[in-house]
Enzyme design. Structure first.
Site, PDB file in Angstrom:
ATOM      1  N   HIS A   1      18.235 -80.747 -41.550  1.00  0.00           N
ATOM      2  CA  HIS A   1      18.060 -79.855 -40.397  1.00  0.00           C
ATOM      3  C   HIS A   1      19.283 -78.946 -40.265  1.00  0.00           C
ATOM      4  O   HIS A   1      20.404 -79.364 -40.572  1.00  0.00           O
ATOM      5  CB  HIS A   1      17.890 -80.697 -39.124  1.00  0.00           C
TER       6      HIS A   1
ATOM      7  N   TYR B   1      13.532 -74.506 -27.044  1.00  0.00           N
ATOM      8  CA  TYR B   1      14.828 -74.601 -26.381  1.00  0.00           C
ATOM      9  C   TYR B   1      14.594 -74.894 -24.896  1.00  0.00           C
ATOM     10  O   TYR B   1      13.647 -74.389 -24.301  1.00  0.00           O
ATOM     11  CB  TYR B   1      15.595 -73.291 -26.521  1.00  0.00           C
TER      12      TYR B   1
END
Length: 228
Positions: free
Chosen positions: A188, A68
């Site tokens: 995903h 992230y």
């Protein structure tokens, strides 16, 4: 060159740390920091996935693309965030699938470390990223390193489940010996693709079913239970 990584992984990957591409990664990160760039995760957490899941413990591999890139989120485990940080959208969808698959209540934390401690290697293909710039370190050599990680697991372990979510992760399938490991593929969990086959994939129950067939202890996926 001395690399601070958990000892069983250090032994397994020792040859990689001496190769020119790895030297390039180290030098690149040093130069970026010298230039004032903010890099995630913090240096001491770059190899956190390996610290939490020693080589001898690996039972499941979940592959992410890169850490992230917003402040406070990355702590070296793919899809995971530290306690107190709201789960990002992909992780929210992982928890939704977990609830649908196994009836597990949505946890009040996005910290997946309890999974890692049980043998779930939460591996990002790139182990670092520049702040606010996704995929910014995808060309610096990390993919070569993490491909070797997957190859070593495939070659030197038995009965590992690989969860390959999305096309990027599924491109790693060629590195895995499926005569002794289980590969599970789905879309995903990102909000852009979760409805195209991630929701309903039942990877969590399928993993434990396969482990039962192999007479291997399954994973306790319930984070709330594990934190009691």
């Amino acid at each position: 060159m001395e690399v601070s990584i958990e000892q069983s992984w250090k032994k397994e990957l020792i040859e990689e740390f001496g190769k020119p591409y790895f030297e390039h990664i180290v030098n690149f990160l040093k130069e970026e920091k010298k230039a004032g760039k903010i890099i995630y995760p913090p240096g001491k957490l770059i190899f956190n996935a390996f610290e939490c899941t020693p080589f001898s413990n690996v039972k499941v591999v979940i592959i992410g693309q890169d850490p992230y890139h917003n402040p406070g989120q990355a702590h070296g485990l793919s899809f995971s965030v530290p306690d107190g940080i709201p789960p990002p959208p992909s992780l929210v969808n992982i928890f939704k699938e977990l609830h649908s698959d196994l009836g597990i209540a949505i946890p009040n934390t996005g910290n997946l470390e309890p999974w890692a401690k049980q043998g779930v290697l939460l591996l990002n293909a790139s182990l670092t990223v520049e702040a606010n710039t996704p995929n910014s370190h995808s060309q610096v050599g990390w993919h070569q390193f993490t491909d070797e990680v997957i190859r070593h697991i495939s070659k030197d372990k038995e009965h590992v489940v690989f969860m390959l979510w999305g096309k990027f992760a599924q491109n790693k399938e060629a590195l895995i010996d499926q005569s002794k490991h289980k590969v599970l593929k789905a879309a995903h969990p990102s909000p852009f693709s979760a409805y195209n086959g991630f929701f309903g994939c039942k990877h969590f129950s399928k993993t434990n079913e396969w482990f039962r067939e192999q007479r291997v202890d399954g994973i306790e996926w319930n984070l709330s239970f594990l934190k009691l």
